[in-house]
Design a protein around this motif. Sequence first.
Motif, mmCIF file in Angstrom:
data_model
loop_
_atom_site.group_PDB
_atom_site.id
_atom_site.type_symbol
_atom_site.label_atom_id
_atom_site.label_comp_id
_atom_site.label_asym_id
_atom_site.label_seq_id
_atom_site.Cartn_x
_atom_site.Cartn_y
_atom_site.Cartn_z
ATOM 1 N N THR A 96 0.847 -1.190 0.000
ATOM 2 C CA THR A 96 0.000 0.000 0.000
ATOM 3 C C THR A 96 0.881 1.237 0.000
ATOM 4 O O THR A 96 2.071 1.172 0.320
ATOM 5 C CB THR A 96 -0.910 0.028 1.251
ATOM 6 N N LYS A 97 0.291 2.367 -0.346
ATOM 7 C CA LYS A 97 1.014 3.639 -0.374
ATOM 8 C C LYS A 97 1.679 3.873 0.977
ATOM 9 O O LYS A 97 1.076 3.645 2.025
ATOM 10 C CB LYS A 97 0.016 4.761 -0.689
ATOM 11 N N GLY A 98 2.928 4.312 0.951
ATOM 12 C CA GLY A 98 3.657 4.563 2.179
ATOM 13 C C GLY A 98 4.456 3.360 2.673
ATOM 14 O O GLY A 98 5.233 3.474 3.600
ATOM 15 N N SER A 99 4.240 2.205 2.047
ATOM 16 C CA SER A 99 4.933 0.981 2.465
ATOM 17 C C SER A 99 5.866 0.440 1.394
ATOM 18 O O SER A 99 6.272 -0.714 1.454
ATOM 19 C CB SER A 99 3.904 -0.100 2.818
ATOM 20 N N VAL A 100 6.185 1.250 0.395
ATOM 21 C CA VAL A 100 7.032 0.779 -0.708
ATOM 22 C C VAL A 100 8.408 0.418 -0.166
ATOM 23 O O VAL A 100 9.010 1.185 0.598
ATOM 24 C CB VAL A 100 7.137 1.832 -1.829
ATOM 25 N N THR A 101 8.902 -0.743 -0.560
ATOM 26 C CA THR A 101 10.137 -1.296 -0.043
ATOM 27 C C THR A 101 10.679 -2.336 -1.015
ATOM 28 O O THR A 101 9.893 -3.001 -1.694
ATOM 29 C CB THR A 101 9.886 -1.969 1.335
#
Length: 163
Positions: A96-101
């Motif tokens: 989800t947005k904000g969790s890009v890794t």
Amino acid sequence: MNKEEVIQYLEGKGIPFDVMDHPAVYTIEDMEKLHITDQGEVCKNLFLRDAKGKRHFLVTLLKDKRADLKQIQEQLGCTKLSFASEQRLQTYLGLTKGSVTPLGILNDAECCVEVVFDRELIRKSRLGVHPNENTATLWISFEDLLNLVKQHGNPIHMLDIEP
């Protein structure tokens, strides 16, 4: 994979790491306010697509760098890059947005997302990335992160991303 599954996966592979739980963060500024960035080199991660939406790229660079999409596009030899939608992020990486890794590739069973690392990450011993959730930061060496992506099978590009 969720945070717990990522942790179990890394433990199963014998990859050393530390985890720091914290309130949800969406930006580098959020991480700075919580002093997470004081613990090591935090990474900025971008999920991009080419003009036709046929190629997807997960770009990982140091937090203080500005990603020049045109420069990255030229080095990759692809059509114009833009940010991928939240729907594509969920479809391709299960994030989800904000969790890009970069650990999101563990959800990419078909290994179709191309991983782009800034060369400046090489030899960094403590990189901070989310373990697929933005309520924690996982600290791992670049070498271990690179080997993890290689073993998973996603294409890897090493670029010189200028500040």
